[in-house]
Scaffold this active site. Sequence first.
Site, PDB file in Angstrom:
ATOM      1  N   ARG A 110      63.220  36.367  50.953  1.00  0.00           N
ATOM      2  CA  ARG A 110      62.085  36.576  51.853  1.00  0.00           C
ATOM      3  C   ARG A 110      61.815  35.388  52.752  1.00  0.00           C
ATOM      4  O   ARG A 110      60.860  35.399  53.540  1.00  0.00           O
ATOM      5  CB  ARG A 110      60.814  36.835  51.054  1.00  0.00           C
ATOM      6  CG  ARG A 110      60.842  38.155  50.348  1.00  0.00           C
ATOM      7  CD  ARG A 110      59.457  38.512  49.922  1.00  0.00           C
ATOM      8  NE  ARG A 110      59.522  39.611  49.003  1.00  0.00           N
ATOM      9  CZ  ARG A 110      58.596  40.540  48.901  1.00  0.00           C
ATOM     10  NH1 ARG A 110      57.518  40.486  49.652  1.00  0.00           N
ATOM     11  NH2 ARG A 110      58.737  41.512  48.047  1.00  0.00           N
ATOM     12  N   LYS A 143      61.268  50.364  50.543  1.00  0.00           N
ATOM     13  CA  LYS A 143      62.534  49.770  50.083  1.00  0.00           C
ATOM     14  C   LYS A 143      62.712  49.885  48.576  1.00  0.00           C
ATOM     15  O   LYS A 143      63.835  50.010  48.098  1.00  0.00           O
ATOM     16  CB  LYS A 143      62.727  48.350  50.603  1.00  0.00           C
ATOM     17  CG  LYS A 143      61.711  47.346  50.172  1.00  0.00           C
ATOM     18  CD  LYS A 143      62.039  46.026  50.826  1.00  0.00           C
ATOM     19  CE  LYS A 143      60.889  45.045  50.823  1.00  0.00           C
ATOM     20  NZ  LYS A 143      59.780  45.234  49.899  1.00  0.00           N
ATOM     21  N   ARG A 178      50.010  39.728  53.038  1.00  0.00           N
ATOM     22  CA  ARG A 178      51.405  40.050  52.734  1.00  0.00           C
ATOM     23  C   ARG A 178      52.149  40.436  54.011  1.00  0.00           C
ATOM     24  O   ARG A 178      53.294  40.042  54.227  1.00  0.00           O
ATOM     25  CB  ARG A 178      51.473  41.187  51.698  1.00  0.00           C
ATOM     26  CG  ARG A 178      51.185  40.691  50.270  1.00  0.00           C
ATOM     27  CD  ARG A 178      50.621  41.766  49.382  1.00  0.00           C
ATOM     28  NE  ARG A 178      51.517  42.881  49.166  1.00  0.00           N
ATOM     29  CZ  ARG A 178      51.105  44.133  48.944  1.00  0.00           C
ATOM     30  NH1 ARG A 178      49.818  44.426  48.916  1.00  0.00           N
ATOM     31  NH2 ARG A 178      51.981  45.073  48.747  1.00  0.00           N
TER      32      ARG A 178
HETATM   33  P1  ADP Z   1      55.284  43.734  48.381  1.00  0.00           P
HETATM   34  O1  ADP Z   1      56.601  43.487  49.000  1.00  0.00           O
HETATM   35  O2  ADP Z   1      54.762  45.097  48.698  1.00  0.00           O
HETATM   36  O3  ADP Z   1      54.280  42.696  48.679  1.00  0.00           O
HETATM   37  P2  ADP Z   1      56.467  43.123  45.785  1.00  0.00           P
HETATM   38  O4  ADP Z   1      56.227  43.795  44.477  1.00  0.00           O
HETATM   39  O5  ADP Z   1      57.850  43.157  46.293  1.00  0.00           O
HETATM   40  O6  ADP Z   1      55.454  43.789  46.782  1.00  0.00           O
HETATM   41  O7  ADP Z   1      55.999  41.607  45.695  1.00  0.00           O
HETATM   42  C1  ADP Z   1      54.710  41.278  45.223  1.00  0.00           C
HETATM   43  C2  ADP Z   1      54.417  39.804  45.400  1.00  0.00           C
HETATM   44  O8  ADP Z   1      55.376  39.035  44.669  1.00  0.00           O
HETATM   45  C3  ADP Z   1      54.504  39.250  46.811  1.00  0.00           C
HETATM   46  O9  ADP Z   1      53.321  39.449  47.536  1.00  0.00           O
HETATM   47  C4  ADP Z   1      54.757  37.770  46.529  1.00  0.00           C
HETATM   48  O10 ADP Z   1      53.562  37.124  46.129  1.00  0.00           O
HETATM   49  C5  ADP Z   1      55.670  37.817  45.341  1.00  0.00           C
HETATM   50  N1  ADP Z   1      57.100  37.816  45.719  1.00  0.00           N
HETATM   51  C6  ADP Z   1      57.982  38.838  45.564  1.00  0.00           C
HETATM   52  N2  ADP Z   1      59.213  38.493  45.994  1.00  0.00           N
HETATM   53  C7  ADP Z   1      59.107  37.215  46.427  1.00  0.00           C
HETATM   54  C8  ADP Z   1      60.024  36.279  47.007  1.00  0.00           C
HETATM   55  N3  ADP Z   1      61.317  36.567  47.207  1.00  0.00           N
HETATM   56  N4  ADP Z   1      59.549  35.046  47.341  1.00  0.00           N
HETATM   57  C9  ADP Z   1      58.272  34.707  47.128  1.00  0.00           C
HETATM   58  N5  ADP Z   1      57.363  35.532  46.603  1.00  0.00           N
HETATM   59  C10 ADP Z   1      57.766  36.777  46.251  1.00  0.00           C
END
Ligand code: ADP
Length: 208
Positions: free
Chosen positions: A87, A14, A165
């Site tokens: 999320r 994505k 995750r």
């Molecule tokens: P991925 O989706 O591959 O885990 P991201 O870079 O999008 O990688 O996110 C990394 C981390 O940031 C997540 O594992 C979480 O801890 C945190 N995170 C990102 N977006 C959110 C969100 N909307 N709500 C809560 N935590 C988030």
Amino acid sequence: MPNLVLLGIQGSGKGTQANLLSKHYGFDHLNVGSLLRKEMENRTAIGDQIRDYMLRGDLVPDEHIFSIIEPILTEDADKLVLDGFPRTINQAEYLEGKIPVEYAIYFELGDKVAKKRLSSRRVCQNCQANYNLLLNSYLREERCKKCGQLLERRGDDNQLAINRRIDAFHKQTKPVISFFEQRDRLLRVDAQKKPKIIHEELVSKLNL
Ligand code: ADP
Ligand code: ZN
């Protein structure tokens, strides 16, 4: 006021599609994960509070997420590609109270492929470009094609955090897909296809 939400399991590509879409339509790419990583790097008060969640692979509590994105989701926020938000159902409801969403795009991919992609993902330490060793077999030296820096694994791309995750995706984010489906906003795409093909398919389907 077209705003887009991108949803999908970790490794579904994505982020790549968010980049392509924001370039194509001249939208702003809002990558919440990377905003959070910047808070950690800069050792801000929020950064220090979210570090353990991030490294473990757990979702960061909503209060921190909201305080980071509140200034961005203004009344006239327009042409946003939301990558990594919402999320949770709570976040989806929060978003609904702030700005309209034209499409929520769901990148469908099975757990097995997702895990394989994550464990072979490398990120440039300088320009944050992402590579996949499975697709880029010529990246033997593990250096960035754009800037020559060494590539590394992301801190949370280890087996334990990957599993957590993906677990969070199924338990907390899957309901968000139904949330947008009920509002007739959901567009599903097959994330197994090549990035360029997916992008072309999206551009032809999105009525923007
Ligand atoms: P991925 O989706 O591959 O885990 P991201 O870079 O999008 O990688 O996110 C990394 C981390 O940031 C997540 O594992 C979480 O801890 C945190 N995170 C990102 N977006 C959110 C969100 N909307 N709500 C809560 N935590 C988030
Ligand atoms: Zn680079």
